[in-house]
Design an enzyme around this catalytic site. Structure first.
Site, mmCIF file in Angstrom:
data_model
loop_
_atom_site.group_PDB
_atom_site.id
_atom_site.type_symbol
_atom_site.label_atom_id
_atom_site.label_comp_id
_atom_site.label_asym_id
_atom_site.label_seq_id
_atom_site.Cartn_x
_atom_site.Cartn_y
_atom_site.Cartn_z
ATOM 1 N N THR A 341 45.087 39.438 43.625
ATOM 2 C CA THR A 341 46.407 38.991 43.223
ATOM 3 C C THR A 341 47.302 40.178 42.959
ATOM 4 O O THR A 341 46.839 41.285 42.731
ATOM 5 C CB THR A 341 46.286 38.168 41.911
ATOM 6 N N GLY A 423 43.065 39.705 39.353
ATOM 7 C CA GLY A 423 41.674 39.797 38.958
ATOM 8 C C GLY A 423 40.891 38.519 38.858
ATOM 9 O O GLY A 423 39.841 38.508 38.221
ATOM 10 N N GLY A 424 41.355 37.399 39.448
ATOM 11 C CA GLY A 424 40.551 36.191 39.478
ATOM 12 C C GLY A 424 40.081 35.760 38.106
ATOM 13 O O GLY A 424 40.857 35.451 37.203
#
Length: 527
Positions: A341, A423-424
């Site tokens: 992202t 970073g999920g």
């Protein structure tokens, strides 16, 4: 010398690549507002950070207006009409790469459209995309971080159909640090958006070219899917904590989890920043939030869980917080979530503050680079489950679960803060770390981002579900966490595994503070 907090009064932009921050600032300096600057940043990142984001992905916005109103935008695409279980017959899961991974409409451009419609700006789209087009034509110097990702992922990407190899390995090898990445085909596409209007991405001549490319490469996304895409404006979720009101994106994003972590931690005792009670408390709040997230978070059309009702229910939040043992870790893992992202933010002199995030999910998304448009298409729909029903089950037109969640806070003293990270699985955790350091413990804004961080579970590029911690915390903390039952994993010095965070704070008197992440190639641009 380390990074320091940047301060200014007229305007500010922070982004994970310096050139994108500069593009946004130049728009502010030319009379644009924060929304227009954010579009410029978003477009520029699609060019200079193509491994993390692009116009073939999705995007989410939370905007704080000068009058105090807060609203959200979901530029989020649903699954193709042809993306049924029959399409994946014989497979156990949706592939992460390739044509069948490119199974959702890209919503990013629709998010830009919606934002600009309400921005009240005056600059033409050609001005907003000027720097992005220029960088795509002339080329940008590849950073060490980008080169490392290109090298690591090249083997799984260069053999895919489309123009990945021609675009990102023009000399037959991954680009190295210091090489120049040029994307002339993408530059032409951005120019077409300026000439034909953003709507051409979905219903115009550009849409026809995109659909033809996708069909040629084997994606199920059709011209009809593009034409029926609609941007949504759901109210952001919000929760009250001590001294501040917090906002984040509504489902299908994990914004509720980010808010829950901070709401639960607000109910816990913690004396010092980065002490045992701080780290342990946030990690345990994360576990409670993620267990709820993984049962109920997804497309609200298919899952009716009322997240705002939960966030409004103080007794329910008290009960969740009471489940946290102040001295002992809850056994883990739960299934983790992926995601790459770019978060970015902007503030202008009128009092407008923007928190935005966009992504193509994995590094370089599905790996499909459309040959006639230069667009890298996302693989967000690879998160769908191949099941008849239940959480995030694949269905035509369904929106997939999203890790993306731009955060915003308004303090009782008048400060407004936009913050976020890539970073999920790590996004809510990094948000909680930097916000709590700044808001609860009074840390300097840059220090709140630069200080060592931790991550429970898996983030982009990583498989393990341990509690990962960077070096630099009090040595006693690592031992105390392990003694409390955490599966501690030391990951060394600052690492991109912990995400690329950023933040902007607008104070009541109008002055601005901004910070970026030393783990990224980012910068703060201000005047």
């Amino acid at each position: 010398m380390g990074l320091t907090t940047v301060s200014s009064r007229k305007g500010m932009v922070t982004a994970p690549h310096r050139l994108a921050a500069e593009a946004g600032l130049s728009v502010l300096q030319d009379g644009g507002n924060a929304v227009e600057a954010t579009v410029a940043v978003a477009a520029c990142l699609a060019v200079v950070y193509p491994h993390m984001t692009g116009i073939g992905g999705d995007g989410f916005w939370v905007i704080h207006e000068p009058d105090g109103a807060v609203h959200g935008i979901h530029g989020c695409g649903g699954a193709a009409g042809a993306a049924s279980l029959d399409l994946y017959a014989g497979l156990d899961a949706v592939p992460f790469r390739g044509p069948l991974a490119a199974n959702t409409v890209a919503g990013t451009i629709s998010g830009w459209t919606a934002a600009l419609e309400t921005a009240g700006g005056s600059l033409p789209l050609a001005r907003l995309l000027r720097d992005a087009i220029g960088h795509a034509q002339a080329g940008v110097v590849v950073t060490a971080g980008q080169a490392a990702i290109a090298k690591a992922k090249g083997g799984e990407l260069r053999g895919l159909p489309g123009a990945y190899a021609a675009t990102f390995e023009p000399d037959g090898r991954p680009l190295s640090a210091g090489d120049v990445l040029r994307q002339p085909v993408l530059a032409e596409t951005l120019q077409r958006l300026c000439a034909e209007g953003l709507e051409t991405f979905y219903t115009g001549a550009l849409a026809a070219d995109i659909a033809a490319d996708l069909a040629l490469l084997g994606s199920p996304v059709s011209a009809a899917d593009l034409a029926t895409h609609v941007v949504y404006r759901p109210e952001p979720l919000t929760v009250r904590i001590g001294g501040a009101q917090l906002w984040n994106s509504a489902p299908p994003t994990q914004g509720a989890a980010s808010l829950l972590i901070l709401a639960l931690f607000d109910r816990l005792a913690a004396g010092t920043a980065d002490g045992f009670d701080h780290v342990h408390g946030l990690v345990e709040a994360t576990k409670q939030a993620f267990m709820l997230r993984d049962k109920h978070m997804g497309d609200p059309v298919f899952d009716g869980f009322d997240w705002q009702a939960l966030l409004n229910d103080g007794a329910a939040l008290d009960a969740l917080a009471a489940r946290i043992d102040p001295a002992k870790a809850l056994p883990w893992p739960q299934p983790p979530q992926w995601g790459d992202t770019c978060w970015f933010g902007a503030a202008d002199g009128e009092g407008r503050v923007v928190s935005a995030i966009q992504s193509t999910y994995f590094e370089f998304g599905s790996g499909l680079v459309l040959p006639n448009t230069g667009i890298t298409w996302q693989n967000r729909g690879s998160s769908f489950r191949l099941a008849e029903g239940g959480w995030n089950a694949l269905k035509p037109y369904r929106k997939p679960f999203h890790t993306l969640n731009p955060a915003l806070a308004r303090f009782d003293d008048g400060r407004v803060m936009a913050y976020g990270t890539m970073g999920g699985e790590g996004q809510p955790q990094t948000q909680a770390a930097l916000f709590s350091r700044y808001a609860r413990f009074g840390a300097d804004l840059q220090e709140a981002i630069s200080a060592p961080r931790w991550l429970l579970g898996r983030t982009w590029g990583d498989q393990s579900t341990t509690l990962k911690l960077e070096d630099g915390l009090d040595p006693a903390i690592y031992a105390a966490l392990e003694a409390a039952g955490h599966a501690v994993e030391r990951v060394g010095p600052l690492t991109a595994t912990m995400g690329h965070a950023g933040a902007i704070v607008r104070h009541k008197d109008g002055h601005l503070d901004g910070a970026t992440d030393p783990r990224s190639d980012g910068g703060v641009a201000a005047w």
